[in-house]
Design a protein around this motif. Structure first.
Motif, mmCIF file in Angstrom:
data_model
loop_
_atom_site.group_PDB
_atom_site.id
_atom_site.type_symbol
_atom_site.label_atom_id
_atom_site.label_comp_id
_atom_site.label_asym_id
_atom_site.label_seq_id
_atom_site.Cartn_x
_atom_site.Cartn_y
_atom_site.Cartn_z
ATOM 1 N N ILE A 244 -85.379 40.575 -41.116
ATOM 2 C CA ILE A 244 -85.679 42.002 -40.975
ATOM 3 C C ILE A 244 -84.435 42.837 -41.239
ATOM 4 O O ILE A 244 -84.508 43.934 -41.822
ATOM 5 C CB ILE A 244 -86.252 42.280 -39.576
ATOM 6 N N GLU A 245 -83.271 42.337 -40.834
ATOM 7 C CA GLU A 245 -82.043 43.082 -41.086
ATOM 8 C C GLU A 245 -81.762 43.233 -42.581
ATOM 9 O O GLU A 245 -81.165 44.224 -43.011
ATOM 10 C CB GLU A 245 -80.862 42.387 -40.396
ATOM 11 N N LYS A 246 -82.216 42.262 -43.377
ATOM 12 C CA LYS A 246 -81.991 42.330 -44.829
ATOM 13 C C LYS A 246 -82.947 43.308 -45.511
ATOM 14 O O LYS A 246 -82.675 43.765 -46.624
ATOM 15 C CB LYS A 246 -82.164 40.935 -45.441
ATOM 16 N N GLN A 247 -84.056 43.627 -44.869
ATOM 17 C CA GLN A 247 -85.045 44.518 -45.475
ATOM 18 C C GLN A 247 -84.486 45.930 -45.586
ATOM 19 O O GLN A 247 -83.638 46.365 -44.817
ATOM 20 C CB GLN A 247 -86.326 44.534 -44.642
ATOM 21 N N ASP A 248 -85.004 46.648 -46.578
ATOM 22 C CA ASP A 248 -84.599 48.035 -46.779
ATOM 23 C C ASP A 248 -85.406 48.942 -45.850
ATOM 24 O O ASP A 248 -86.516 48.609 -45.428
ATOM 25 C CB ASP A 248 -84.827 48.450 -48.237
ATOM 26 N N PHE A 249 -84.822 50.093 -45.577
ATOM 27 C CA PHE A 249 -85.514 51.095 -44.771
ATOM 28 C C PHE A 249 -86.477 51.859 -45.664
ATOM 29 O O PHE A 249 -86.195 52.077 -46.857
ATOM 30 C CB PHE A 249 -84.507 52.037 -44.109
ATOM 31 N N PRO A 250 -87.594 52.340 -45.142
ATOM 32 C CA PRO A 250 -88.085 52.112 -43.767
ATOM 33 C C PRO A 250 -88.667 50.716 -43.594
ATOM 34 O O PRO A 250 -89.157 50.113 -44.542
ATOM 35 C CB PRO A 250 -89.168 53.177 -43.618
ATOM 36 N N LYS A 251 -88.627 50.224 -42.363
ATOM 37 C CA LYS A 251 -89.171 48.909 -42.043
ATOM 38 C C LYS A 251 -89.715 48.926 -40.627
ATOM 39 O O LYS A 251 -89.594 49.924 -39.902
ATOM 40 C CB LYS A 251 -88.101 47.839 -42.184
ATOM 41 N N LYS A 252 -90.353 47.850 -40.263
ATOM 42 C CA LYS A 252 -90.993 47.768 -38.946
ATOM 43 C C LYS A 252 -90.454 46.576 -38.166
ATOM 44 O O LYS A 252 -90.249 45.496 -38.728
ATOM 45 C CB LYS A 252 -92.512 47.644 -39.084
ATOM 46 N N LEU A 253 -90.227 46.812 -36.895
ATOM 47 C CA LEU A 253 -89.856 45.722 -35.984
ATOM 48 C C LEU A 253 -91.127 45.136 -35.394
ATOM 49 O O LEU A 253 -92.087 45.869 -35.112
ATOM 50 C CB LEU A 253 -88.938 46.253 -34.880
ATOM 51 N N PRO A 254 -91.184 43.857 -35.187
ATOM 52 C CA PRO A 254 -92.461 43.215 -34.801
ATOM 53 C C PRO A 254 -93.004 43.660 -33.447
ATOM 54 O O PRO A 254 -94.213 43.707 -33.261
ATOM 55 C CB PRO A 254 -92.111 41.727 -34.789
ATOM 56 N N MET A 255 -92.136 44.000 -32.502
ATOM 57 C CA MET A 255 -92.641 44.374 -31.183
ATOM 58 C C MET A 255 -93.021 45.851 -31.155
ATOM 59 O O MET A 255 -92.583 46.627 -31.987
ATOM 60 C CB MET A 255 -91.616 44.064 -30.082
ATOM 61 N N SER A 256 -93.812 46.224 -30.139
ATOM 62 C CA SER A 256 -94.202 47.618 -29.968
ATOM 63 C C SER A 256 -93.175 48.330 -29.093
ATOM 64 O O SER A 256 -92.252 47.725 -28.552
ATOM 65 C CB SER A 256 -95.596 47.717 -29.355
ATOM 66 N N GLN A 257 -93.365 49.644 -28.926
ATOM 67 C CA GLN A 257 -92.369 50.460 -28.239
ATOM 68 C C GLN A 257 -92.248 50.121 -26.750
ATOM 69 O O GLN A 257 -91.260 50.464 -26.112
ATOM 70 C CB GLN A 257 -92.740 51.939 -28.374
ATOM 71 N N SER A 258 -93.235 49.440 -26.174
ATOM 72 C CA SER A 258 -93.162 49.111 -24.745
ATOM 73 C C SER A 258 -92.098 48.057 -24.451
ATOM 74 O O SER A 258 -91.593 47.994 -23.325
ATOM 75 C CB SER A 258 -94.524 48.611 -24.246
ATOM 76 N N VAL A 259 -91.736 47.228 -25.442
ATOM 77 C CA VAL A 259 -90.790 46.125 -25.191
ATOM 78 C C VAL A 259 -89.406 46.660 -24.802
ATOM 79 O O VAL A 259 -88.868 46.283 -23.750
ATOM 80 C CB VAL A 259 -90.723 45.183 -26.410
ATOM 81 N N PRO A 260 -88.765 47.534 -25.619
ATOM 82 C CA PRO A 260 -87.456 48.060 -25.162
ATOM 83 C C PRO A 260 -87.573 48.866 -23.876
ATOM 84 O O PRO A 260 -86.633 48.882 -23.065
ATOM 85 C CB PRO A 260 -86.990 48.925 -26.341
ATOM 86 N N GLN A 261 -88.707 49.529 -23.661
ATOM 87 C CA GLN A 261 -88.879 50.297 -22.423
ATOM 88 C C GLN A 261 -88.952 49.357 -21.217
ATOM 89 O O GLN A 261 -88.332 49.630 -20.180
ATOM 90 C CB GLN A 261 -90.148 51.149 -22.512
ATOM 91 N N ILE A 262 -89.708 48.275 -21.342
ATOM 92 C CA ILE A 262 -89.795 47.297 -20.247
ATOM 93 C C ILE A 262 -88.421 46.696 -19.964
ATOM 94 O O ILE A 262 -87.989 46.575 -18.806
ATOM 95 C CB ILE A 262 -90.807 46.194 -20.594
ATOM 96 N N TYR A 263 -87.702 46.310 -21.035
ATOM 97 C CA TYR A 263 -86.382 45.705 -20.867
ATOM 98 C C TYR A 263 -85.433 46.678 -20.169
ATOM 99 O O TYR A 263 -84.699 46.297 -19.245
ATOM 100 C CB TYR A 263 -85.837 45.312 -22.237
ATOM 101 N N THR A 264 -85.461 47.940 -20.582
ATOM 102 C CA THR A 264 -84.602 48.954 -19.956
ATOM 103 C C THR A 264 -84.959 49.148 -18.492
ATOM 104 O O THR A 264 -84.078 49.264 -17.621
ATOM 105 C CB THR A 264 -84.739 50.289 -20.713
ATOM 106 N N GLN A 265 -86.252 49.160 -18.181
ATOM 107 C CA GLN A 265 -86.679 49.356 -16.797
ATOM 108 C C GLN A 265 -86.315 48.161 -15.919
ATOM 109 O O GLN A 265 -86.018 48.336 -14.735
ATOM 110 C CB GLN A 265 -88.186 49.615 -16.747
ATOM 111 N N VAL A 266 -86.335 46.976 -16.472
ATOM 112 C CA VAL A 266 -85.898 45.805 -15.694
ATOM 113 C C VAL A 266 -84.422 45.942 -15.330
ATOM 114 O O VAL A 266 -83.997 45.665 -14.201
ATOM 115 C CB VAL A 266 -86.162 44.493 -16.464
#
Length: 799
Positions: free
Chosen positions: A467-489
């Motif tokens: 994914i890092e090699k892909q050009d922008f725009p691109k998509k990350l496989p997880m949804s927006q809740s994943v970084p939010q959950i990690y931050t809340q933990v």
């Protein structure tokens, strides 16, 4: 014999009557009771005897009154005659006395004046003669004998008693003075005791100010030495010095010195001790007076009794104290103020209070405090208030520990409150997690620029080389809740750490606390929210697929949470007793639940399509093309399995295999439905076309990773059954039945019999085999023969 008993009874009654007449009325009870303890009817005879005696006394009283009546009347008559003469005589005496007083008034005045002058002359001579003996004691009295100067007055009285009064003891003045000295001593005791009562009342009202100052200075001391205090043991705290800003002054009539500025300035700070905050002179004075008077024990007992009462009042929580932190703060301030005063009294006086007495008070107070805090804290569901309460308890414990009071039980209580604090945090974070899940769009995170990408990975540790090699725009496989959950933990870990600070525990213990509370968050709160989310009816297959992807990434991030806790506590994860995070099992369980829900929902969707099937079971020949519902079902499965490309391989393969097996089973059940009584060969041919489409779908590899025709085997039972009927190859089936190499190994005799029975009924109804050619009649006979053989096979299997 009866006569003797009667005489004895009469004699006994006579004795009782005499005893009643001669004794006090208070002793009549036992005497009368003896009447009822004798013969059954004795009390009746006694009552008759008693009535006779009363009548006899009445006659005697009447005789006496009659005898003296005439004399009484005569005496009254004489007295009335004398009254007039007495009044006349009284007037004459009064008049004579008045004239005599007027005549002798001048002589009396002159005589009294002479007597007074002679007495004054004699007294003056005597005073001049004796004044030299009285000058010293009188000077002593006038200079020192004043109750406003307690100690000086007592010393004066002691000098008078031992030195001066004995010299002039034969004079009345000195005798009166000697008699008044005990009264003066009592008066001094009463006044000093009154001052002490005022002091006790005042210190009770203002102990919260004393405690507030003490706790503020303890907090400043702890803040200044925070780096050292975290490593220090429980017994290495120095006694804090309490200071006030500005000048303290004494409030009138209460003897207390209280700081009224109430402001903290880092500049000039005047260091004050307990005696600077409180004027203890009433206590010292009263103690000294009672000691000099030999009544110290009475004073000690009174002081201790009153302070015990005040301790109980201080320990009584105020109404609604648990609702605000200010209520707790006032409660702690009063208690600290009380024990600061007692500590000073302990060290400043000799024996007024003892260490045993203060320890007894503290143990009583500690039990009450713990009971109050345990009860009130259980009502609190606000983690911020619980945290502030914990900070107050720590400052409270540190303050009193500085005065030598043991506070281990308070820190044990903090561990109980910590568990409750964690529970309130878990409830709070459960709401946070639910809100995150409700607001999630369950779609991969789109990133348009590198800045957005860096912003995401700064909140969540995501690394993927492709994914890092892909050009922008691109998509990350997880949804927006994943970084939010990690931050809340991480936020939860920070919140949990706030309570663990200042508990005087080692880094290893704090690390263990954080890991255990984080495990509860993962295994109970987050896991419960995920399980509830997965079971919600509006969560479809697409959302379930995204949930599986999300939990996979959260599971991979658990090691970063381990490192996060390690960096906070500086405890190596290789430590023997380090608790591991259970996030792996939490997310695996959630993923398995989501996978199971995918299989369930996929099968439910297949069932919905199957319900749309509308076969014409009596059709003469097939339409030559597959049924519309089945083509729609296959198109749905193709599009669904394309979404599964982001799932782990085994999950997608299992879902595909489960769907094909469920489809095969549903088609088989449709064919063998007991409510379906007749099936034509044309319907079999149409059904065969649909199964062919299913096999083509399976062979098209809708999900990569299957080996050979593994997926097609899901329809093998249907295929062999349909081939048997389409080819009408009963001889081969019956001949090879039970052989491993049989062409129709998957066809069960009972299944074949059930389907053949449906076709047999159709043949009879339409007279297909009975009204045409001879070979048609032969085929009908063949069916009957096959049915018999199949029944024998089924019966053989059941036996």
């Amino acid at each position: 014999m009866a006569e003797n008993e009667t005489l004895e009874c009469i004699t006994e009654h006579e004795r009782i009557l005499q005893e009643i007449e001669s004794t006090d009325t208070a002793c009549v009870g036992p005497t009368l009771r003896s009447v009822y303890d004798d013969q059954p009817n004795a009390h009746k005879r006694f009552m008759e005897k008693l009535d006779a005696r009363i009548r006899n006394h009445d006659r005697e009283i009447e005789k006496m009154c009659n005898f003296h009546h005439q004399g009484f009347v005569d005496a009254i008559t004489e007295l009335l005659k004398v009254r007039a003469d007495a009044e006349k005589l009284m007037g004459q005496v009064t008049d004579t006395n008045r004239r005599l007083q007027e005549a002798g008034r001048e002589v009396t005045a002159q005589t009294e004046e002479v007597i007074r002058c002679r007495i004054q002359q004699r007294n003056m001579a005597t005073t001049v003669e004796k004044l030299q003996l009285w000058i010293a004691p009188l000077n002593y009295v006038f200079c020192g004998l004043s109750v406003s100067r307690y100690y000086a007055a007592l010393k004066t009285m002691e000098q008078l008693e031992k030195v001066y009064i004995p010299r002039v003891s034969h004079y009345r003045f000195c005798q009166i003075m000697a008699e008044n000295l005990p009264r003066l001593r009592e008066e001094i005791k009463e006044i000093s005791m009154s001052d002490l009562k005022d002091f006790l009342e005042s210190i009770r009202k203002h102990s919260d100010r004393v405690g507030e100052t003490a706790m503020r200075q303890a907090q400043q001391h702890r803040t200044f030495n925070s780096a050292v205090a975290k490593q220090a043991s429980m017994g290495h705290y120095t006694k804090p010095v309490y200071s006030l800003n500005g000048q303290a002054h004494t409030h009138p009539h209460n003897g207390l010195m209280i700081d009224d500025t109430g402001e903290e300035e880092e500049g000039d700070e005047e260091v004050l001790t307990a005696q600077d905050l409180v004027d203890f002179s009433p206590v010292y004075r009263c103690l000294h007076i009672y000691t000099v008077l030999g009544d110290r024990e009475t004073f000690e007992n009174y002081y201790r009794k009153q302070r015990k009462k005040q301790a109980r009042l201080v320990l009584q929580p105020q109404a609604n104290m648990h609702e605000t932190v200010e209520g707790y703060r006032r409660y702690f301030n009063q208690i600290v103020g009380f024990f600061v005063v007692e500590d000073h009294i302990l060290h400043a006086t000799r024996g007024l209070v003892t260490r045993a007495f203060t320890d007894e008070l503290w143990n009583m107070a500690l039990s009450k405090i713990i009971a109050v805090l345990r009860t009130l804290s259980s009502y609190c569901d606000d983690p911020d208030l619980v945290l502030e309460l914990k900070n107050l308890i720590v400052i409270f414990a540190d303050t009193l520990q500085g005065y030598g009071f043991p506070v281990n039980r308070l820190f044990d209580l903090l561990f109980e409150i910590r568990d409750q604090y964690n529970e309130t945090l878990l409830k709070k974070w459960a709401l946070v997690f639910r809100e995150i899940f409700e607001l999630d769009n369950y779609s991969p995170i789109p990133v348009e620029t590198e800045e957005e990408y860096k912003q995401v990975i700064s909140r969540f540790p995501f690394h993927d080389a492709e994914i890092e090699k892909q050009d922008f725009p691109k998509k990350l496989p997880m949804s927006q809740s994943v970084p939010q959950i990690y931050t809340q933990v991480k936020e939860f870990i920070y919140a949990s750490l706030k309570f663990s600070e200042s508990l005087h525990r080692s880094s290893t213990e704090i690390d263990d606390m954080l890991r255990k509370s984080t495990n509860l968050l993962l295994t109970r709160t987050l896991s419960g929210c995920l399980q509830n989310l997965i079971k919600k009816p509006h969560i479809g297959l697409t959302e379930l697929v995204q949930i599986i992807i999300n939990t996979t990434h959260l599971e991979q991030a658990c090691r970063y949470l381990e490192e996060f806790i390690t960096n906070i506590t500086n405890v190596s994860p290789e430590t023997v007793h380090t608790t591991r995070l259970y996030g792996l099992s939490t997310f695996k369980d959630a993923r398995h639940a989501a996978e199971g829900e995918i299989y369930t929902k996929l099968n439910q969707k297949i069932d919905e399509f199957i319900q749309l099937a509308d076969y014409e079971w009596g059709m003469a020949e097939s339409d030559g093309r597959a049924s519309g519902y089945l083509m729609d079902l296959i198109n749905f499965l193709r599009s669904t399995f394309q979404v599964f490309t982001h799932l782990p391989g085994k999950v997608a393969q299992t879902a595909c295999m489960s769907a094909c097996k469920h489809l095969s089973t549903s088609l088989m059940q449709m064919l063998l439905d007991t409510e379906l009584k007749q099936i034509s060969m044309g319907a079999i041919q149409q059904f065969n076309l649909d199964v062919i489409q299913c096999e083509l779908f399976a062979s098209s590899e809708p999900v990569p990773g299957f080996q050979g025709d593994t997926l097609q085997l899901a329809f093998i039972d249907l295929r062999q059954l349909l081939d048997l009927f389409m080819v009408w190859d009963w001889s081969t089936y019956l001949a090879d039945y039970g052989q491993p190499t049989s062409k129709y190994l998957r066809v069960n005799p009972a299944t074949a019999l059930a389907l053949l029975e449906k076709m047999k009924d159709t043949s009879k109804k339409n007279n297909i085999f009975s009204q045409f050619r001879k070979n048609d009649r032969d085929k009908q006979k063949l069916i009957e023969t096959v049915v018999k053989q199949l029944r024998s096979l089924v019966n053989g299997m059941s036996s």
